[in-house]
Design a protein around this motif. Structure first.
Motif, PDB file in Angstrom:
ATOM      1  N   LEU A  25     -33.286 -47.028  10.337  1.00  0.00           N
ATOM      2  CA  LEU A  25     -32.032 -46.940  11.072  1.00  0.00           C
ATOM      3  C   LEU A  25     -31.700 -45.486  11.411  1.00  0.00           C
ATOM      4  O   LEU A  25     -31.311 -45.170  12.546  1.00  0.00           O
ATOM      5  N   ASP A  30     -34.517 -49.073  15.660  1.00  0.00           N
ATOM      6  CA  ASP A  30     -33.646 -50.233  15.444  1.00  0.00           C
ATOM      7  C   ASP A  30     -34.424 -51.536  15.238  1.00  0.00           C
ATOM      8  O   ASP A  30     -34.030 -52.375  14.424  1.00  0.00           O
ATOM      9  N   SER A  31     -35.503 -51.698  15.960  1.00  0.00           N
ATOM     10  CA  SER A  31     -36.275 -52.942  15.848  1.00  0.00           C
ATOM     11  C   SER A  31     -36.849 -53.114  14.443  1.00  0.00           C
ATOM     12  O   SER A  31     -36.765 -54.194  13.850  1.00  0.00           O
ATOM     13  N   LYS A  34     -33.937 -53.681  11.955  1.00  0.00           N
ATOM     14  CA  LYS A  34     -33.449 -55.065  12.082  1.00  0.00           C
ATOM     15  C   LYS A  34     -34.343 -56.024  11.317  1.00  0.00           C
ATOM     16  O   LYS A  34     -33.851 -56.889  10.565  1.00  0.00           O
ATOM     17  N   LYS A  59     -25.797 -56.298   8.960  1.00  0.00           N
ATOM     18  CA  LYS A  59     -26.444 -55.153   9.615  1.00  0.00           C
ATOM     19  C   LYS A  59     -27.505 -55.639  10.604  1.00  0.00           C
ATOM     20  O   LYS A  59     -27.636 -55.087  11.703  1.00  0.00           O
ATOM     21  N   GLN A  62     -25.694 -56.793  13.641  1.00  0.00           N
ATOM     22  CA  GLN A  62     -25.234 -55.661  14.449  1.00  0.00           C
ATOM     23  C   GLN A  62     -26.369 -55.062  15.286  1.00  0.00           C
ATOM     24  O   GLN A  62     -26.134 -54.496  16.353  1.00  0.00           O
ATOM     25  N   LEU A  63     -27.597 -55.234  14.788  1.00  0.00           N
ATOM     26  CA  LEU A  63     -28.775 -54.737  15.512  1.00  0.00           C
ATOM     27  C   LEU A  63     -29.341 -55.794  16.458  1.00  0.00           C
ATOM     28  O   LEU A  63     -30.479 -55.709  16.895  1.00  0.00           O
TER      29      LEU A  63
END
Length: 219
Positions: A25, A30-31, A34, A59, A62-63
């Protein structure tokens, strides 16, 4: 690298996975973050630690993780928060109409609330999505049984038994066929199937007794 090595040897190491997710993060990956948050949340749910799973599932959500809706649905279901659980399951079904996990748990949720028609509808969708899954047919039969529809329950038990037979799971098949014959004693097809399974398992005397009863029905 250290956390990746830990997880290579011990995938269920929750602290290592949480730290790895946070590193991804911070790096803007992000991938990967996640994926790790979602995996961690599911692992915690499987371990029965639903309260610890919540922030990680949130979380992942959110991603932009679609599957996080399902994991949150499981968490709310296990905590008895049926309204939030249904919202989460319905949300993932908006994106993945054939998500069988969500459909199965939605059926269980509605049954727990006394809505057997809703449970049957959700479970029927799960069966339509995975028609070769005997567990879905077995669950559908049990919902019919709770509603008092013995004949429908017996029919679904028999269909599930046929699939178990294809998988050579004779114990499971025999158990379900016996349930079907108890629910519908006049069903000749069920008795014949029961005799066939017993014969395959070498229980010839028991198979003969079943065939004798079948002969009485045919007389």
């Amino acid at each position: 690298e250290c956390f990746q090595r830990v997880l290579a040897f011990k995938p269920e190491h929750h602290e290592a996975r949480a730290n790895l997710a946070e590193i991804y993060l911070r790096r803007g990956s992000d991938s990967e973050a996640k994926k790790e948050f979602l995996t961690l949340a599911q692992s915690l749910v499987d371990a029965g630690e639903v309260d610890r799973a919540i922030p990680h599932a949130q979380k992942a959500l959110q991603l932009k993780s679609i599957e996080a809706h399902y994991v949150l649905g499981l968490i709310y279901f296990k905590r008895g928060n049926y309204a939030e659980s249904e919202r989460s399951f319905q949300e993932i079904l908006r994106f993945k109409v054939g998500h069988t996990g969500a459909l199965v748990h939605l059926a269980q949720l509605r049954a727990a609330q006394g809505d057997l028609d809703g449970a049957l509808a959700a479970m029927g969708r799960a069966v339509s999505t995975e028609p070769e899954n005997p567990a879905h047919l077995e669950s559908l039969a049990e919902f019919y049984l709770k509603k008092g529809s013995k004949k429908d329950a017996a029919g679904n038990y028999l269909q599930a038994a046929e699939l178990y037979l294809k998988q050579r799971l004779l114990d499971k098949a025999q158990d379900l066929i016996q349930k079907a014959t108890e629910l519908d004693p006049q069903d000749r097809q069920a008795r014949q199937k029961l005799a066939d399974v017993l014969a395959q398992r070498g229980q010839r005397s028991e198979a003969s007794r079943v065939l004798e009863k079948l002969g009485d029905l045919l007389a």
